[in-house]
Design a protein around this motif. Structure first.
Motif, PDB file in Angstrom:
ATOM      1  N   ARG A  14      11.420 -16.777 -26.867  1.00 20.71           N
ATOM      2  CA  ARG A  14      10.534 -17.873 -27.275  1.00 20.71           C
ATOM      3  C   ARG A  14      10.851 -19.139 -26.495  1.00 20.71           C
ATOM      4  O   ARG A  14       9.950 -19.867 -26.071  1.00 20.71           O
ATOM      5  N   GLN A  15      12.125 -19.400 -26.282  1.00 18.00           N
ATOM      6  CA  GLN A  15      12.510 -20.594 -25.540  1.00 18.00           C
ATOM      7  C   GLN A  15      12.066 -20.519 -24.089  1.00 18.00           C
ATOM      8  O   GLN A  15      11.626 -21.513 -23.504  1.00 18.00           O
ATOM      9  N   ALA A  18       8.378 -21.311 -24.063  1.00 16.75           N
ATOM     10  CA  ALA A  18       8.193 -22.748 -24.290  1.00 16.75           C
ATOM     11  C   ALA A  18       8.565 -23.545 -23.044  1.00 16.75           C
ATOM     12  O   ALA A  18       7.866 -24.497 -22.663  1.00 16.75           O
ATOM     13  N   THR A  52      -1.214 -18.291 -27.350  1.00 20.65           N
ATOM     14  CA  THR A  52       0.232 -18.468 -27.208  1.00 20.65           C
ATOM     15  C   THR A  52       0.587 -19.943 -27.124  1.00 20.65           C
ATOM     16  O   THR A  52       1.563 -20.401 -27.732  1.00 20.65           O
ATOM     17  N   ARG A  55       0.695 -21.540 -30.376  1.00 22.09           N
ATOM     18  CA  ARG A  55       1.798 -21.059 -31.199  1.00 22.09           C
ATOM     19  C   ARG A  55       3.026 -21.962 -31.029  1.00 22.09           C
ATOM     20  O   ARG A  55       3.877 -22.058 -31.908  1.00 22.09           O
ATOM     21  N   TYR A  56       3.090 -22.625 -29.880  1.00 20.33           N
ATOM     22  CA  TYR A  56       4.233 -23.470 -29.567  1.00 20.33           C
ATOM     23  C   TYR A  56       3.930 -24.962 -29.704  1.00 20.33           C
ATOM     24  O   TYR A  56       4.809 -25.750 -30.057  1.00 20.33           O
ATOM     25  N   GLN A  66       7.464 -33.337 -27.071  1.00 19.21           N
ATOM     26  CA  GLN A  66       8.492 -32.364 -27.430  1.00 19.21           C
ATOM     27  C   GLN A  66       9.621 -32.343 -26.410  1.00 19.21           C
ATOM     28  O   GLN A  66      10.764 -32.019 -26.741  1.00 19.21           O
TER      29      GLN A  66
END
Length: 215
Positions: A14-15, A18, A52, A55-56, A66
């Motif tokens: 996931r990272q 991102a 996707t 989702r982030y 962020q």
């Protein structure tokens, strides 16, 4: 001393996604300008679906904000770890330096992000919202360190606010110089100016209303 658990394989994946979305977005935004870039362009560049992306991130503004979002948590952890008897100006200088140093470690990308934030009203508004949260967290930590009541004493929020203003000023000067000015030196100079106020004995000693009015 506690240590953080190692991230799982799923968390690492996931990272990575991102990070790739962040790199693609920041590159496009820096080259084309904030308003000219769409989410469709970002996902096409990153090679992921629009689903996707969302989702982030809630929006393209969130991608930029962020990038600096973890700074508040890092600053609070640093302030909590400073020696108990340390003067407030020293503790707060180290606290702010944690985030300035993180910016300097990735200077090229961070300079682009800082410029985007400072030059884009929507991003600046979001960044200031985030800083309001940081101010509350730092004020709570300062109050705990000094035995003050964050709801009744002025010092914790004022000191936290002044420290974050120093952080903003350092970032602005560093950005204006294109990264040429030394952020460590800028941080030291800022807190040298603030030290007489941050470390004033009456600033950290609770007073009654009547005491405060005495000549």
């Amino acid at each position: 001393m506690t240590t953080r658990p190692e991230p799982s394989l799923a968390q690492r994946k996931r990272q990575l996604v991102a990070d790739e979305l962040t790199r693609a977005a920041l590159d496009l935004l820096a080259r084309k300008g904030f308003d000219a870039v769409t989410v469709d362009e970002i996902v096409a560049t990153a090679g992921v679906s629009k689903r996707t992306f969302f989702r982030y991130f809630a929006s393209k503004e969130d991608v930029v904000v962020q990038f600096l979002a973890d700074m508040g948590a890092d600053m609070r952890r640093e302030l909590a770890s400073r020696p108990p008897g340390e003067p407030p100006s020293v503790a707060l200088r180290h606290t702010v330096w944690v985030s300035v140093d993180a910016c300097a470690d990735n200077a090229g990308q961070t300079l682009r992000v800082v410029r985007l934030i400072l030059e884009t009203p929507a991003l600046l508004a979001r960044f200031l919202e985030r800083q309001a949260q940081w101010r509350g967290e730092l004020a709570a930590e300062l109050a705990a360190r000094l035995g003050l009541d964050p709801a009744a004493d002025l010092y914790p929020r004022l000191a936290a606010g002044v420290s974050l203003t120093a952080f903003d000023t350092v970032l602005q000067r560093w950005s204006d110089s294109g990264g040429a000015e030394d952020p460590a030196a800028l941080t030291d100079r800022a807190f040298a100016l603030l030290a007489p106020v941050l470390d004033a004995p009456e600033a950290v000693t609770p007073q009654t209303h009547e005491e405060g009015r005495k000549p």
